[in-house]
Scaffold this motif. Structure first.
Motif, PDB file in Angstrom:
ATOM      1  N   SER A  45       0.835  -1.190   0.000  1.00 34.79           N
ATOM      2  CA  SER A  45       0.000   0.000   0.000  1.00 34.79           C
ATOM      3  C   SER A  45       0.877   1.250   0.000  1.00 34.79           C
ATOM      4  O   SER A  45       1.912   1.295   0.663  1.00 34.79           O
ATOM      5  N   ARG A  46       0.451   2.270  -0.743  1.00 30.35           N
ATOM      6  CA  ARG A  46       1.189   3.535  -0.824  1.00 30.35           C
ATOM      7  C   ARG A  46       0.295   4.670  -0.364  1.00 30.35           C
ATOM      8  O   ARG A  46      -0.937   4.646  -0.534  1.00 30.35           O
ATOM      9  N   ARG A  47       0.938   5.685   0.187  1.00 36.03           N
ATOM     10  CA  ARG A  47       0.195   6.847   0.695  1.00 36.03           C
ATOM     11  C   ARG A  47      -0.224   7.738  -0.474  1.00 36.03           C
ATOM     12  O   ARG A  47       0.597   8.111  -1.300  1.00 36.03           O
ATOM     13  N   LEU A  48      -1.537   8.051  -0.551  1.00 39.50           N
ATOM     14  CA  LEU A  48      -2.072   8.886  -1.622  1.00 39.50           C
ATOM     15  C   LEU A  48      -2.857  10.045  -1.029  1.00 39.50           C
ATOM     16  O   LEU A  48      -3.336   9.988   0.109  1.00 39.50           O
ATOM     17  N   SER A  49      -2.982  11.080  -1.827  1.00 37.87           N
ATOM     18  CA  SER A  49      -3.748  12.245  -1.393  1.00 37.87           C
ATOM     19  C   SER A  49      -5.240  11.942  -1.453  1.00 37.87           C
ATOM     20  O   SER A  49      -5.680  11.032  -2.174  1.00 37.87           O
ATOM     21  N   PRO A  50      -6.061  12.674  -0.698  1.00 39.18           N
ATOM     22  CA  PRO A  50      -7.518  12.434  -0.749  1.00 39.18           C
ATOM     23  C   PRO A  50      -8.081  12.596  -2.158  1.00 39.18           C
ATOM     24  O   PRO A  50      -8.971  11.841  -2.560  1.00 39.18           O
ATOM     25  N   SER A  51      -7.588  13.559  -2.923  1.00 38.65           N
ATOM     26  CA  SER A  51      -8.101  13.750  -4.282  1.00 38.65           C
ATOM     27  C   SER A  51      -7.804  12.536  -5.148  1.00 38.65           C
ATOM     28  O   SER A  51      -8.628  12.136  -5.990  1.00 38.65           O
ATOM     29  N   ALA A  52      -6.618  11.922  -4.969  1.00 35.85           N
ATOM     30  CA  ALA A  52      -6.282  10.709  -5.734  1.00 35.85           C
ATOM     31  C   ALA A  52      -7.196   9.551  -5.330  1.00 35.85           C
ATOM     32  O   ALA A  52      -7.669   8.789  -6.188  1.00 35.85           O
ATOM     33  N   LYS A  53      -7.451   9.398  -4.040  1.00 36.06           N
ATOM     34  CA  LYS A  53      -8.343   8.322  -3.588  1.00 36.06           C
ATOM     35  C   LYS A  53      -9.752   8.509  -4.144  1.00 36.06           C
ATOM     36  O   LYS A  53     -10.401   7.551  -4.571  1.00 36.06           O
ATOM     37  N   ILE A  54     -10.229   9.764  -4.133  1.00 37.10           N
ATOM     38  CA  ILE A  54     -11.575  10.028  -4.654  1.00 37.10           C
ATOM     39  C   ILE A  54     -11.642   9.708  -6.140  1.00 37.10           C
ATOM     40  O   ILE A  54     -12.617   9.101  -6.621  1.00 37.10           O
ATOM     41  N   SER A  55     -10.587  10.099  -6.877  1.00 35.31           N
ATOM     42  CA  SER A  55     -10.568   9.819  -8.316  1.00 35.31           C
ATOM     43  C   SER A  55     -10.576   8.318  -8.572  1.00 35.31           C
ATOM     44  O   SER A  55     -11.286   7.828  -9.467  1.00 35.31           O
ATOM     45  N   ILE A  56      -9.791   7.571  -7.810  1.00 34.32           N
ATOM     46  CA  ILE A  56      -9.751   6.116  -7.992  1.00 34.32           C
ATOM     47  C   ILE A  56     -11.101   5.500  -7.643  1.00 34.32           C
ATOM     48  O   ILE A  56     -11.626   4.621  -8.358  1.00 34.32           O
ATOM     49  N   TYR A  57     -11.708   5.938  -6.544  1.00 30.92           N
ATOM     50  CA  TYR A  57     -13.022   5.405  -6.142  1.00 30.92           C
ATOM     51  C   TYR A  57     -14.073   5.678  -7.215  1.00 30.92           C
ATOM     52  O   TYR A  57     -14.837   4.780  -7.606  1.00 30.92           O
ATOM     53  N   ARG A  58     -14.109   6.946  -7.706  1.00 28.93           N
ATOM     54  CA  ARG A  58     -15.085   7.285  -8.734  1.00 28.93           C
ATOM     55  C   ARG A  58     -14.832   6.511 -10.018  1.00 28.93           C
ATOM     56  O   ARG A  58     -15.771   6.112 -10.710  1.00 28.93           O
ATOM     57  N   PHE A  59     -13.543   6.314 -10.348  1.00 30.32           N
ATOM     58  CA  PHE A  59     -13.208   5.564 -11.561  1.00 30.32           C
ATOM     59  C   PHE A  59     -13.737   4.131 -11.468  1.00 30.32           C
ATOM     60  O   PHE A  59     -14.392   3.630 -12.389  1.00 30.32           O
ATOM     61  N   VAL A  60     -13.461   3.468 -10.351  1.00 24.19           N
ATOM     62  CA  VAL A  60     -13.933   2.087 -10.183  1.00 24.19           C
ATOM     63  C   VAL A  60     -15.453   2.050 -10.155  1.00 24.19           C
ATOM     64  O   VAL A  60     -16.090   1.175 -10.785  1.00 24.19           O
ATOM     65  N   GLN A  61     -16.065   3.006  -9.461  1.00 21.05           N
ATOM     66  CA  GLN A  61     -17.526   3.040  -9.350  1.00 21.05           C
ATOM     67  C   GLN A  61     -18.175   3.199 -10.721  1.00 21.05           C
ATOM     68  O   GLN A  61     -19.072   2.435 -11.104  1.00 21.05           O
ATOM     69  N   GLU A  62     -17.695   4.197 -11.510  1.00 20.72           N
ATOM     70  CA  GLU A  62     -18.306   4.470 -12.813  1.00 20.72           C
ATOM     71  C   GLU A  62     -18.006   3.352 -13.807  1.00 20.72           C
ATOM     72  O   GLU A  62     -18.861   2.963 -14.612  1.00 20.72           O
TER      73      GLU A  62
END
Length: 436
Positions: free
Chosen positions: A334-351
């Motif tokens: 696991s790597r440390r990511l910024s909240p904006s990166a986590k949100i982008s990844i979550y939205r990407f997987v969701q969509e």
């Protein structure tokens, strides 16, 4: 080098000639001075003096050294000469003779060119010609000038060596200075070339950065314009969803509230309860749709979650909502990511999962996370029939919104589709994310 060499050689030649002439003149003067009478008053030399001079220059060490001797009076008359035909003749005084009568010894080396030096010229050899003033002992006045010629073969050899050495010295010093200056110029040229190369590389680098800045500026402008358009589209879609779904159901329930079955006291109890149940059912449907819309808008708490947990939550939310099975695989720590990166990844997987479920029926959906060359890569795939990206609905917001969201973070977004399935992939640079 030529000018300095000629100047130095002439100085050396003059000094050597003068020193050699002075030594010879001193020697000759020491021999003949006791012989000569008082030339201040004598117009000619007596026979005794002439005979002694003949013996002196005809034999002995001086005779072998001096090949001719002349004794001059101030008016140019020859008082004595080893060439008897010149005695008593008067010749125009040359510059060397005048200088000697002025009290200075004159010495020269070469081929004689005076009119009275025909016998010396006939030898065809370079001679050392000396004009030496004859001084009166008690007054120091110049009363006559002795002129004599010396065969100077040794002197000629020494003078040649001196000339050669002087030229070699000048050439050596000139060559040394040339080498030093060449080394300085070469070093300076190399320094200039190195600095020019570094400056060229720097200019090239700055030009590249300037081009990147311009491209990023244009990209940011386009992203801002598209983001504004997408926000407006999101708002229109949200308004349309609320208007066509919950609003219609609530409006239907509101109309049924005013129905005669509810306001008429004589209406049957069963009919009245059935009408109330229908109203409740429509209101419950409206609430369910509102919750569904809110579920898509509100994110779970992922700011404190790590990367694997974000992916698990996205997959779990999709499976709970649709009932579809999704395979999840994760590689690397696991790597440390910024909240904006986590949100982008979550939205990407969701969509991506929503699109796969909608268009491919959720067939063979997979989510894979890995690391490639310092980038975190997320892939969402299915085994559907694929689609034509250029044929997507113009008003569609899903893929366009994902692309804008990911590229705004400096990442990349790609679509690979065929008849065997579709793969949506995104990548973000970890170093940039950690710096951010």
């Amino acid at each position: 080098m030529l000018l300095v060499g000629a100047f130095v050689t002439s100085l050396i030649e003059a000094a050597v000639t003068r020193n050699s002439g002075a030594a010879t003149a001193l020697y000759v003067d020491s021999v003949i001075a006791p012989i000569l009478p008082d030339l201040k008053t004598a117009e000619t030399l007596d026979d005794v003096t002439t005979r002694v001079l003949d013996e002196t220059f005809g034999q002995g060490a001086l005779g072998g050294r001096v090949i001719s001797f002349h004794l001059w009076r101030a008016d140019g008359t020859v008082l004595y000469s080893t060439h008897k035909d010149m005695v008593g003749h008067r010749y125009p005084p040359n510059e060397d003779l005048k200088t000697a009568f002025a009290g200075q010894m004159v010495a020269g080396f070469g081929y004689p060119d005076d009119p009275e030096s025909s016998a010396e010229r006939a030898l065809g050899k370079p001679l050392l010609e000396i004009y030496n003033p004859v001084l009166q002992p008690w007054s120091g006045e110049v009363v006559a000038v002795s002129e004599f010629y010396e065969v100077a073969e040794d002197f000629h050899s020494s003078l040649t060596q001196a000339r050669l050495k002087s030229w070699l010295a000048v050439a050596g010093v000139t060559l040394l200075f040339f080498l030093l200056l060449s080394a300085i110029v070469f070093r300076g040229s190399r320094t200039i070339a190195t600095q020019q190369k570094a400056l060229t590389e720097r200019v090239t680098e700055l030009s590249g950065l300037l081009s990147q800045n311009r491209a990023l500026h244009l990209r940011a402008q386009r992203a801002s314009q598209r983001a504004t358009a997408l926000n407006e589209s999101y708002l229109r879609r949200l308004g349309a969803d609320l208007h066509d779904g919950p609003a219609q159901l609530v409006a239907y329930a509101a109309l049924r509230v005013d129905s005669e079955l509810l306001v008429d006291p004589g209406a049957a109890r069963d009919a009245r309860e059935k009408e109330v149940a229908a109203i409740k059912e429509r209101l419950q449907e409206a609430m369910d749709e509102i919750r569904s819309i809110c579920t898509g808008l509100v994110l779970p708490d992922i700011e404190t979650a790590d990367m694997p947990d974000v992916l698990r939550r996205a997959v779990a939310a999709h499976s709970q909502r649709t009932g579809a099975s999704v395979e999840l695989s994760m590689d690397g720590p696991s790597r440390r990511l910024s909240p904006s990166a986590k949100i982008s990844i979550y939205r990407f997987v969701q969509e991506a999962l929503n699109n796969g479920f909608r268009h491919a029926g959720g067939l063979g959906q997979k989510v894979r996370q890995g690391f490639v060359d310092g980038n975190i890569v997320i892939e969402v795939s299915d085994r559907g029939q694929g689609f034509e990206p250029s044929a997507t609905r113009p008003g569609g917001l899903g893929l366009a919104g994902l692309r804008e969201r990911i590229e705004s973070l400096g990442g990349t977004f790609n679509i690979t589709t065929s008849s065997e399935g579709t793969i949506l992939s995104m990548s973000l640079n970890l170093n940039e994310m950690e710096h951010a």
